[in-house]
Design an enzyme around this catalytic site. Structure first.
Site, PDB file in Angstrom:
ATOM      1  N   PHE A 137      34.748  -5.335 -27.754  1.00  0.00           N
ATOM      2  CA  PHE A 137      34.876  -6.153 -28.953  1.00  0.00           C
ATOM      3  C   PHE A 137      33.564  -5.985 -29.714  1.00  0.00           C
ATOM      4  O   PHE A 137      32.485  -6.043 -29.122  1.00  0.00           O
ATOM      5  CB  PHE A 137      35.097  -7.614 -28.527  1.00  0.00           C
ATOM      6  CG  PHE A 137      35.416  -8.540 -29.653  1.00  0.00           C
ATOM      7  CD1 PHE A 137      36.733  -8.751 -30.042  1.00  0.00           C
ATOM      8  CD2 PHE A 137      34.402  -9.202 -30.331  1.00  0.00           C
ATOM      9  CE1 PHE A 137      37.020  -9.611 -31.092  1.00  0.00           C
ATOM     10  CE2 PHE A 137      34.693 -10.063 -31.380  1.00  0.00           C
ATOM     11  CZ  PHE A 137      36.012 -10.275 -31.763  1.00  0.00           C
ATOM     12  N   ASP A 206      32.335 -10.148 -20.123  1.00  0.00           N
ATOM     13  CA  ASP A 206      32.870 -10.946 -21.227  1.00  0.00           C
ATOM     14  C   ASP A 206      34.305 -11.312 -20.858  1.00  0.00           C
ATOM     15  O   ASP A 206      35.177 -10.439 -20.756  1.00  0.00           O
ATOM     16  CB  ASP A 206      32.820 -10.135 -22.531  1.00  0.00           C
ATOM     17  CG  ASP A 206      33.292 -10.968 -23.724  1.00  0.00           C
ATOM     18  OD1 ASP A 206      34.175 -11.824 -23.538  1.00  0.00           O
ATOM     19  OD2 ASP A 206      32.790 -10.739 -24.840  1.00  0.00           O
ATOM     20  N   TYR A 231      38.574 -20.794 -27.266  1.00  0.00           N
ATOM     21  CA  TYR A 231      39.618 -21.068 -28.264  1.00  0.00           C
ATOM     22  C   TYR A 231      40.824 -20.148 -28.110  1.00  0.00           C
ATOM     23  O   TYR A 231      41.762 -20.234 -28.871  1.00  0.00           O
ATOM     24  CB  TYR A 231      39.057 -20.993 -29.691  1.00  0.00           C
ATOM     25  CG  TYR A 231      38.258 -19.751 -30.013  1.00  0.00           C
ATOM     26  CD1 TYR A 231      38.888 -18.547 -30.295  1.00  0.00           C
ATOM     27  CD2 TYR A 231      36.873 -19.783 -30.037  1.00  0.00           C
ATOM     28  CE1 TYR A 231      38.171 -17.407 -30.587  1.00  0.00           C
ATOM     29  CE2 TYR A 231      36.127 -18.644 -30.322  1.00  0.00           C
ATOM     30  CZ  TYR A 231      36.781 -17.465 -30.596  1.00  0.00           C
ATOM     31  OH  TYR A 231      36.066 -16.336 -30.879  1.00  0.00           O
ATOM     32  N   LYS A 232      40.778 -19.241 -27.131  1.00  0.00           N
ATOM     33  CA  LYS A 232      41.915 -18.354 -26.879  1.00  0.00           C
ATOM     34  C   LYS A 232      42.799 -19.014 -25.810  1.00  0.00           C
ATOM     35  O   LYS A 232      43.440 -20.016 -26.093  1.00  0.00           O
ATOM     36  CB  LYS A 232      41.420 -16.956 -26.519  1.00  0.00           C
ATOM     37  CG  LYS A 232      40.716 -16.302 -27.730  1.00  0.00           C
ATOM     38  CD  LYS A 232      40.019 -14.993 -27.425  1.00  0.00           C
ATOM     39  CE  LYS A 232      39.321 -14.476 -28.698  1.00  0.00           C
ATOM     40  NZ  LYS A 232      38.365 -13.400 -28.427  1.00  0.00           N
ATOM     41  N   ARG A 381      49.846  -6.716 -31.596  1.00  0.00           N
ATOM     42  CA  ARG A 381      49.348  -7.399 -30.395  1.00  0.00           C
ATOM     43  C   ARG A 381      50.154  -8.673 -30.157  1.00  0.00           C
ATOM     44  O   ARG A 381      50.340  -9.482 -31.072  1.00  0.00           O
ATOM     45  CB  ARG A 381      47.884  -7.768 -30.639  1.00  0.00           C
ATOM     46  CG  ARG A 381      46.959  -7.489 -29.504  1.00  0.00           C
ATOM     47  CD  ARG A 381      45.514  -7.717 -29.895  1.00  0.00           C
ATOM     48  NE  ARG A 381      45.266  -9.022 -30.514  1.00  0.00           N
ATOM     49  CZ  ARG A 381      44.191  -9.764 -30.277  1.00  0.00           C
ATOM     50  NH1 ARG A 381      43.274  -9.362 -29.440  1.00  0.00           N
ATOM     51  NH2 ARG A 381      44.008 -10.919 -30.896  1.00  0.00           N
TER      52      ARG A 381
HETATM   53  C1  LIG Z   1      37.215 -13.191 -29.208  1.00  0.00           C
HETATM   54  C2  LIG Z   1      36.092 -12.403 -28.632  1.00  0.00           C
HETATM   55  C3  LIG Z   1      34.765 -12.678 -28.969  1.00  0.00           C
HETATM   56  C4  LIG Z   1      34.469 -13.689 -30.012  1.00  0.00           C
HETATM   57  O1  LIG Z   1      33.132 -14.007 -30.147  1.00  0.00           O
HETATM   58  P1  LIG Z   1      32.726 -15.239 -31.078  1.00  0.00           P
HETATM   59  O2  LIG Z   1      31.284 -15.335 -30.961  1.00  0.00           O
HETATM   60  O3  LIG Z   1      33.494 -16.430 -30.573  1.00  0.00           O
HETATM   61  O4  LIG Z   1      33.195 -14.942 -32.457  1.00  0.00           O
HETATM   62  C5  LIG Z   1      33.768 -11.960 -28.314  1.00  0.00           C
HETATM   63  N1  LIG Z   1      34.061 -11.036 -27.395  1.00  0.00           N
HETATM   64  C6  LIG Z   1      35.351 -10.744 -27.058  1.00  0.00           C
HETATM   65  C7  LIG Z   1      35.636  -9.717 -26.021  1.00  0.00           C
HETATM   66  C8  LIG Z   1      36.397 -11.408 -27.686  1.00  0.00           C
HETATM   67  O5  LIG Z   1      37.651 -11.111 -27.380  1.00  0.00           O
END
Ligand SMILES: *Cc1c(COP(=O)(O)O)cnc(C)c1O
Length: 407
Positions: A137, A206, A231-232, A381
């Site tokens: 990500f 992560d 939040y997921k 997705r």
């Molecule tokens: C959703 C997601 C993030 C989001 O990071 P934020 O700091 O909350 O915006 C980071 N890493 C991964 C792998 C994600 O899927």
């Protein structure tokens, strides 16, 4: 043609041990024209648990409105990051006192990567390389690069599947996504962690797409550091605080690059000299975002009595069933699954490559009440949240997709 799978979905839903959980979420509307929506985007923003609005209203009106500053102690605000962290810890297999809730995943990635580089520095083996998951990500990659630049390290990208093979005697840390956000591929956390440790390197996982979707086993696998968002699959609400895990035996050596007053051993001593707190609070920075944090706390109530193993079993059954429906309904060759078929390589989403019109196809799906999301350049997705997604939702989503693709 669709009836056998629809009937099978109904039978699977009737036999689902988690079926009662759906009623704990707000999932009514807005599918347009009164239709119920099929929500398959819980891996982007989890649905609202019914308990949250009442709890937030109470925090605002009573704890803030009437108790005001007393709430830092009397309502437990000050220690909420650790208390909520422990609740998340149970879901990712970390014993109490190792997880703290706060800040964003991005900020926690920065803390964890710099802290891991500093651990390597304390070990004194001249390790100055940071490995990063090549498909990460983006935010993780940006922050790892900045962390490397600030600490005089070089950075190298490697495929998550063989990132441990890429580690050498100069590797300080590898930053890996547990589940690839684009393809839904589950990376091998136990084997990768063990191999990185054997190479003398640290690992930061992560967990954004695995926390709340599958058992992670942080303690069981001796993971050094981990971060993730809430939040997921944890349904904490838009922008809810993320979490940071630091393995217990590493905590005394965890040297945060963001040592704010909340992580001080005596925060109200107001000393000009920084002395880090012991344990999980060392991962804190500044004043916690109490409204979001306590919305998350209320959202976590849906997990009471839920075994992450049962969630994983349903997740795999849902994604298996969805793939079968897609293969039955959608004309051959129109979409291709990027998500591994093997259960031990699959997260809780299905990603379908759809060339050349994925973005338009997803827009039409949403218009017809099936909400997934589009990821460039060509990925549809679909996230499956076992606490509220039904097999009937999976069947309907595949049927509507086939309709959009002009069966
Ligand atoms: C959703 C997601 C993030 C989001 O990071 P934020 O700091 O909350 O915006 C980071 N890493 C991964 C792998 C994600 O899927």
């Amino acid at each position: 043609m669709s009836e056998p799978l629809a009937a099978e979905a109904a039978a699977l839903d009737a036999a689902d041990p988690l079926r009662g959980k759906r009623a704990e979420f707000v999932l009514e509307g807005d599918g347009g024209e009164g239709a119920e929506v099929v929500y398959l985007d819980g891996n982007s923003l989890g649905a609202l648990p019914r308990a949250v609005p009442g709890r937030v209203a109470d925090v605002v009106a009573r704890e803030w409105g009437r108790l005001r500053v007393r709430s830092w102690t009397e309502s437990g605000w000050w220690t909420a990051p650790e208390r909520v962290g422990d609740r998340i810890g149970r879901l990712v297999g970390a014993g109490p006192g190792q997880v703290v809730a706060g800040d964003s995943t991005s900020v926690n990635v920065f803390k964890a990567v710099v802290a891991a580089i500093r651990l390597a520095g304390q070990d004194g083996h001249g390790r100055d390389e940071v490995l990063v998951d090549a498909a990460t990500f983006p935010t993780d990659g940006y922050l790892a690069r900045s962390a490397a630049r600030m600490t005089g390290c070089r950075i190298r990208a490697a495929d998550a599947a063989d990132i441990a093979d890429a580690a050498g005697p100069r590797t300080a840390v590898a930053l890996v996504n547990h589940v690839d956000y684009r393809t839904g591929r589950l990376n091998d956390l136990p084997a990768t962690t063990a191999a990185l440790h054997a190479a003398g390197a640290r690992v930061v996982w992560d967990l954004c797409h695995s926390a709340g979707a599958l058992p992670v086993g942080l303690d069981a696998h001796g993971v050094d550091l981990a971060v993730g968002c809430t939040y997921k699959y944890l349904n904490g609400g838009p922008g809810s605080p993320a979490f940071l895990h630091v393995r217990r035996d590493l905590q005394p050596r965890f040297d945060s690059p963001l040592p704010g007053w909340n992580s001080h051993a005596d925060p109200f001593g107001m000393s000009p000299d920084y002395v880090p707190a012991d344990g999980a609070p060392r991962g804190r920075v500044g004043t916690p975002d109490i409204l979001s944090l306590l919305a998350l706390d209320a959202a976590l109530d849906v997990w009471d009595g839920v075994d992450p193993t049962a969630v994983r079993a349903k997740s795999l059954a849902l994604t298996d069933f969805f793939l079968r429906c897609v293969r039955t309904y959608v004309p051959a060759g129109r979409v291709e699954s990027l998500t591994p078929d093997a259960h031990d390589r699959r997260g809780s989403q299905v990603s379908l490559r759809c060339v050349p019109d994925a973005e338009a196809v997803m827009a039409e799906l949403v218009r017809r009440g099936v909400v997934g999301d589009f990821r460039p350049p060509d990925v549809l997705r679909f996230g499956f949240t076992p606490l509220y997604t039904r097999f009937a939702d999976a069947e309907r989503a595949a049927r509507v997709l086939a309709g959009v693709l002009g069966r």
